[in-house]
Motif scaffolding. Structure first.
Motif, short mmCIF file in Angstrom:
data_model
loop_
_atom_site.label_atom_id
_atom_site.label_comp_id
_atom_site.label_asym_id
_atom_site.label_seq_id
_atom_site.Cartn_x
_atom_site.Cartn_y
_atom_site.Cartn_z
N ASP A 1 38.83 -1.88 96.43
CA ASP A 1 39.68 -2.15 97.60
C ASP A 1 40.10 -0.88 98.35
O ASP A 1 41.15 -0.86 99.01
CB ASP A 1 40.92 -2.94 97.18
CG ASP A 1 41.58 -3.63 98.38
OD1 ASP A 1 40.84 -3.97 99.32
OD2 ASP A 1 42.81 -3.81 98.37
N THR A 2 39.32 0.19 98.21
CA THR A 2 39.62 1.41 98.99
C THR A 2 38.42 1.82 99.85
O THR A 2 38.55 2.67 100.72
CB THR A 2 39.99 2.58 98.08
OG1 THR A 2 38.93 2.82 97.15
CG2 THR A 2 41.28 2.29 97.32
N ILE A 3 37.27 1.22 99.60
CA ILE A 3 36.04 1.55 100.34
C ILE A 3 35.80 0.47 101.38
O ILE A 3 35.80 -0.72 101.04
CB ILE A 3 34.84 1.65 99.39
CG1 ILE A 3 35.09 2.68 98.29
CG2 ILE A 3 33.57 2.00 100.16
CD1 ILE A 3 34.04 2.71 97.21
N PRO A 4 35.59 0.83 102.64
CA PRO A 4 35.33 -0.19 103.67
C PRO A 4 33.99 -0.91 103.41
O PRO A 4 33.01 -0.29 102.99
CB PRO A 4 35.27 0.62 104.97
CG PRO A 4 34.98 2.02 104.54
CD PRO A 4 35.61 2.19 103.20
N LEU A 5 33.96 -2.20 103.69
CA LEU A 5 32.76 -3.00 103.42
C LEU A 5 31.56 -2.59 104.27
O LEU A 5 30.41 -2.82 103.87
CB LEU A 5 33.07 -4.49 103.66
CG LEU A 5 33.94 -5.18 102.61
CD1 LEU A 5 34.21 -6.62 103.02
CD2 LEU A 5 33.27 -5.14 101.25
N GLN A 6 31.81 -1.96 105.41
CA GLN A 6 30.69 -1.55 106.25
C GLN A 6 29.86 -0.45 105.59
O GLN A 6 28.77 -0.11 106.07
CB GLN A 6 31.14 -1.10 107.64
CG GLN A 6 32.18 0.00 107.66
CD GLN A 6 33.58 -0.56 107.83
OE1 GLN A 6 33.90 -1.59 107.23
NE2 GLN A 6 34.39 0.09 108.65
N ARG B 1 24.64 2.05 104.07
CA ARG B 1 23.82 2.60 102.99
C ARG B 1 22.48 1.88 102.87
O ARG B 1 21.47 2.49 102.50
CB ARG B 1 24.58 2.52 101.67
CG ARG B 1 25.80 3.43 101.62
CD ARG B 1 25.40 4.88 101.54
NE ARG B 1 26.46 5.77 101.99
CZ ARG B 1 26.38 7.10 101.97
NH1 ARG B 1 25.27 7.67 101.56
NH2 ARG B 1 27.38 7.84 102.41
N LEU B 2 22.46 0.59 103.16
CA LEU B 2 21.19 -0.15 103.15
C LEU B 2 20.21 0.46 104.15
O LEU B 2 19.02 0.63 103.85
CB LEU B 2 21.43 -1.63 103.50
CG LEU B 2 22.04 -2.52 102.41
CD1 LEU B 2 22.44 -3.86 102.99
CD2 LEU B 2 21.04 -2.71 101.27
N ALA C 1 16.10 -0.37 99.50
CA ALA C 1 17.28 -0.40 100.36
C ALA C 1 18.53 -0.76 99.56
O ALA C 1 19.58 -0.13 99.71
CB ALA C 1 17.06 -1.42 101.49
N ALA C 2 18.40 -1.77 98.69
CA ALA C 2 19.57 -2.24 97.93
C ALA C 2 20.06 -1.20 96.93
O ALA C 2 21.24 -1.19 96.58
CB ALA C 2 19.21 -3.53 97.20
N ALA D 1 23.59 3.15 94.24
CA ALA D 1 23.64 4.55 93.79
C ALA D 1 24.87 5.26 94.37
O ALA D 1 25.48 6.10 93.70
CB ALA D 1 22.36 5.27 94.21
N TRP D 2 25.24 4.92 95.60
CA TRP D 2 26.41 5.54 96.23
C TRP D 2 27.70 5.15 95.51
O TRP D 2 28.54 6.00 95.23
CB TRP D 2 26.46 5.14 97.70
CG TRP D 2 27.53 5.84 98.47
CD1 TRP D 2 27.53 7.14 98.91
CD2 TRP D 2 28.78 5.27 98.89
NE1 TRP D 2 28.69 7.41 99.59
CE2 TRP D 2 29.48 6.28 99.60
CE3 TRP D 2 29.36 4.01 98.77
CZ2 TRP D 2 30.73 6.07 100.15
CZ3 TRP D 2 30.62 3.79 99.33
CH2 TRP D 2 31.29 4.82 100.00
#
Length: 425
Positions: A35-40, A45-46, A282-283, A288-289
């Motif tokens: 809940d600290t990383i934006p979903l975008q 990253r994809l 891509a996934a 990895a990030w």
């Protein structure tokens, strides 16, 4: 966060979610929990996961392989293999191995090689009394060599992620690939002798010359690819473009087995195969990030520092982990998921990334013939129409030899590094 990421990935895989979507799903779950990383971050990253020039070589090599198979390349290489080694006890087993050595210079994909040579050889082997299980096993074991002898899709992916020269990886796989093929032929000979398999009449010298002439243009392709890369004339990606152009010219105008109307079908096959690989690539980028954000590589490195007492122990532990993963995960996914985690370990223990890249490729290829998730295994099974149990009974001698060679390659880096150091200083 790290525990949630790993557990959610395992759960998704166990319930049958495809690998690519499992990677995206586990990344999404971990981000939602954190809940600290934006979903975008996930779509970003994809997109970044596929934003790589070397990755362009993957669909191009696949296209070259499908075009050359349709252009009559496979049947000519199989015929050449038969006149060269058909006189050895267990003729078609050796033809299977040698055919896959020749095919390895075309597609860079073990699955593609297995499908191309297997559809021609397995039914014939069954008719001649080799048994469905043995036919599928030797074909599957032979196809593992395809991505070790250049070109190689697994090495392209690893080289892109690890920043290692893809050309050097290609050259580094040549000696191990030939050693693997020779060892498979030796095992096949003893099995054939024990079971009384056929031995064909030795081909006349004129027949051998005629077969070489017929297959000359097919044999020239890997020479152009490898020669151009290590001479510096073009990169691995550029060599893939040349491979496509060359295969079209040979199929349409030299052998004339390829018809213009077949090209849309071959392009569609390439798109289908490339997209399945592309989704995983891509996934894996958001996975990895998130893994790096959760300090996964650092924690794994700390664990290795506590367990491994030397470089040899670290290498053997890595191989064991990769072999176990190979039983349950697709090889491309293994490379993409583990490379960011493993790179700090290589630096800490002084393991050459080039050496390890070839070892990694062999590891994941061995995984393709091990139950329950062996991709090449299932290709061979579908052609032979036999069960996993029949395959498993026959594959173990080949599997033991390949694993034994893997240990040798890991402990003697010079086998992998000799040619790259000699040809591409």
């Amino acid at each position: 966060m790290l525990i949630i990421l790993v557990i959610s990935l395992l759960v998704l895989l166990l319930i049958g979610v495809p690998v690519g979507f499992s990677l995206i799903g586990s990344s999404l779950i971990a981000i939602l929990v954190q809940d600290t990383i934006p979903l975008q971050a996930i779509p970003q990253r994809l997109a970044l996961g596929l934003d790589s020039f070397p990755m362009l070589a993957i669909p191009l090599f696949i296209l070259a392989g499908t075009v050359m198979e349709a252009g009559g390349i496979t049947k000519r290489l199989i015929h050449l293999s038969e006149v060269l080694v058909g006189h050895i006890r267990g003729s078609l087993a050796h033809v299977s191995v040698v055919s896959n050595v020749f095919m390895s210079g075309v597609s860079g994909s073990g699955v593609a090689d297995a499908a191309a040579t297997g559809s021609a050889l397995i039914p014939t082997m069954v008719k001649r009394g080799y048994g469905k299980g043995f036919a599928a096993a030797i074909l599957g074991a032979s196809a593992t060599v395809g991505p070790i002898i250049p070109p190689s899709i697994p090495m392209i992916i690893y080289g892109s992620l690890a920043g290692v020269s893809i050309g050097k990886l290609f050259i580094g796989g040549a000696i191990p690939g030939l050693m693997m093929s020779t060892s498979l032929m030796i095992v096949s000979y003893f099995i054939a002798k024990k079971r009384g398999f056929e031995k064909r009449q030795r081909a006349r010298f004129s027949e051998i010359i005629a077969a070489f002439k017929e297959a000359f243009w097919a044999l020239l392709m890997p020479v152009i690819i490898v020669g151009g890369i290590f001479s510096g004339l073009f990169t691995a990606t550029e060599s893939a473009v040349i491979a496509v152009i060359y295969s079209l010219i040979i199929g349409l105008f030299v052998y004339k087995d390829l018809k213009i109307k077949e090209l849309p079908k071959k392009i569609l096959e390439t798109v289908t195969m490339s997209s399945s690989i592309g989704i995983i690539i891509a996934a894996s980028a958001p996975f990895a990030w998130v893994l790096a954000y959760a300090q996964g590589p650092a924690k794994v490195l700390a664990m290795f520092q506590n367990i491994a007492s030397s470089t040899i122990v670290a290498m053997l532990l890595l191989m064991l982990i990769l072999l176990v993963l190979g039983c349950f995960l697709d090889g491309m996914a293994i490379i993409i998921i583990t490379t960011p985690v493993i790179m700090p370990i290589l630096g800490q223990f002084g393991i050459d990334p080039l050496h390890f890249g070839v070892i990694l490729a062999i590891n994941v290829m061995i995984g393709t013939i091990t139950p329950p998730v062996g991709t090449i295994m299932y290709v061979a099974l579908s052609i032979a129409k036999c069960s996993v149990v029949e395959f498993t009974k026959e594959i173990w001698p080949f599997l033991l030899v390949l694993i034994g060679l893997l240990v040798i390659f890991a402990l003697v880096p010079e086998i992998v590094l000799y040619l790259p150091n000699l040809l591409m200083k």
